[in-house]
Design an enzyme around this catalytic site. Structure first.
Site: not given
Length: 386
Positions: A96, A203, A267
């Site tokens: 990530h 989210n 993100s």
């Protein structure tokens, strides 16, 4: 100091949303052609002014693979505030964080760097600060409890070690989400040092739109996600703290082990905003976080009716327009150091001298005059006795 257990358990990547696809061939037609986000935010126009030279973006995340060809020589030594979990070579390491770093400062590779991922600020440096583990890391639960204070510590560490922008593509938007004083204080510390702070809005658009932290802390530039068509991404949290929006769907990015990923979530949207700020700071290093926030919101594209809404904030970021508007700004004046305390609690700090007829002014001046008279009398007496 300890963190609330519920909060520690809930902190997660703001894009659990990062989806791993089969490795994408590192060809210009396979990668660059799919980077629709750069065109949407007018990156090419912004690059006529700067590509982020001289700016360091701290990426508070799962770590960054500094050996990825699209990030080589771009990543500074990492600060690991977790201290355990997967390491280089493991599938559950730095996936990530590497993706977010590439969205911010990927520079591609190959002849003329025509292949691979190109970030929005390809000349900026990345300062990796590992504050969380990947979702599939076997040590994830341990990190949530034992390293619950890593985010707050990471913000302060980045602020003290050269960060010009702090980027956080993570957060807590669970039902138990709540503000943590340590995190709030760390963010205010960074802002007080002139460092803009960016976070994902969350989210939770399909799951109740719970408030997400650190996005909801005062001063944070919270970023929501939009699609290719400029619509709000269905997963993007709608809330009062939304500042701006950025591309957040089908985003191509670097992965660990030289691979590539396609991801969606707030993100990558936050990473786009962090890169946009890096461009602004490169050209105008002395602007304050408040001025940069105003530039982003006042020059945003597709501004909602009324100036902002909970879906898009002020609209889609446009760093090219922000850079142009910044040419007319002057750096914010520096406050006297003795006036650093907030007026609400500690008074206003230094003030101008009060007029002579102010009743409370007679005492110090009278005392000074009396003292001078005594000194003169003592001197005359000494001369007389001699």
């Amino acid at each position: 100091m300890t963190q609330t257990p519920l909060r520690a358990a809930a902190l997660t990547l703001a894009s659990a949303a990062l989806t791993v696809l089969p490795a994408v061939p590192a060809r210009a037609d396979a990668i660059r052609a799919q980077e629709w986000g750069l065109q949407a935010v007018h990156a090419q126009q912004a690059w006529r002014t700067t590509k982020g030279e001289g700016v360091t973006v701290a990426v508070l995340d799962t770590g960054v693979d500094a050996n990825h060809p699209d990030l080589q020589d771009q990543v500074l030594p990492e600060k690991d505030l977790v201290g355990f979990g997967a390491g280089p070579g493991d599938a559950a390491w730095a996936r990530h964080g590497t993706g977010m770093a590439s969205v911010i400062a990927g520079h591609g590779h190959g002849a003329g760097r025509q292949d691979g991922v190109l970030g929005i600020a390809p000349a900026a440096k990345i300062l990796p600060v590992r504050v969380i583990l990947e979702d599939n890391d076997p040590q994830r639960e341990r990190a949530r409890t034992e390293k619950a204070g890593a985010l707050a510590d990471g913000i302060r560490w980045a602020a003290d070690h050269g960060a010009d922008v702090i980027s956080m593509s993570l957060g807590d938007d669970s039902e138990s989400a709540h503000p943590e004083p340590r995190e709030d204080a760390a963010i205010q510390y960074a802002l007080g040092k002139g460092i803009p702070v960016v976070a994902s809005a969350g989210n939770g658009g399909d799951k109740g739109n719970h408030v997400s932290y650190p996005a909801a802390y005062p001063g944070v530039i919270a970023t929501t996600a939009v699609t290719h068509q400029g619509d709000r991404a269905h997963f993007s949290t709608r809330h009062w703290y939304a500042t701006v929006s950025a591309p957040g769907e089908d985003i191509l990015m670097a992965g660990n082990d030289d691979g590539y990923l396609s991801g969606w979530g707030t993100s990558p949207a936050a990473a786009f905003t962090s890169g946009a700020i890096a461009l602004i700071r490169s050209a105008h290093p002395h602007l304050s976080p408040a001025q940069i926030r105003h530039l982003l919101t006042s020059t945003a594209q597709d501004t909602p009716q009324g100036g902002r809404d909970d879906d898009y904030g002020a609209g889609l970021i446009d760093p090219a327009a922000a850079l142009q508007a910044a040419d007319d700004l002057r750096p914010a004046p520096q406050k006297p150091s003795s006036a650093a305390y907030d007026h609400t609690y500690f008074g206003p700090g230094p003030t101008e001298d009060a007029p002579e007829d102010t009743p409370t002014n007679w005492l110090p001046w009278s005392a000074a005059a009396a003292g001078a008279a005594l000194i003169s009398a003592a001197f005359l007496l000494w001369r007389t006795r001699r």
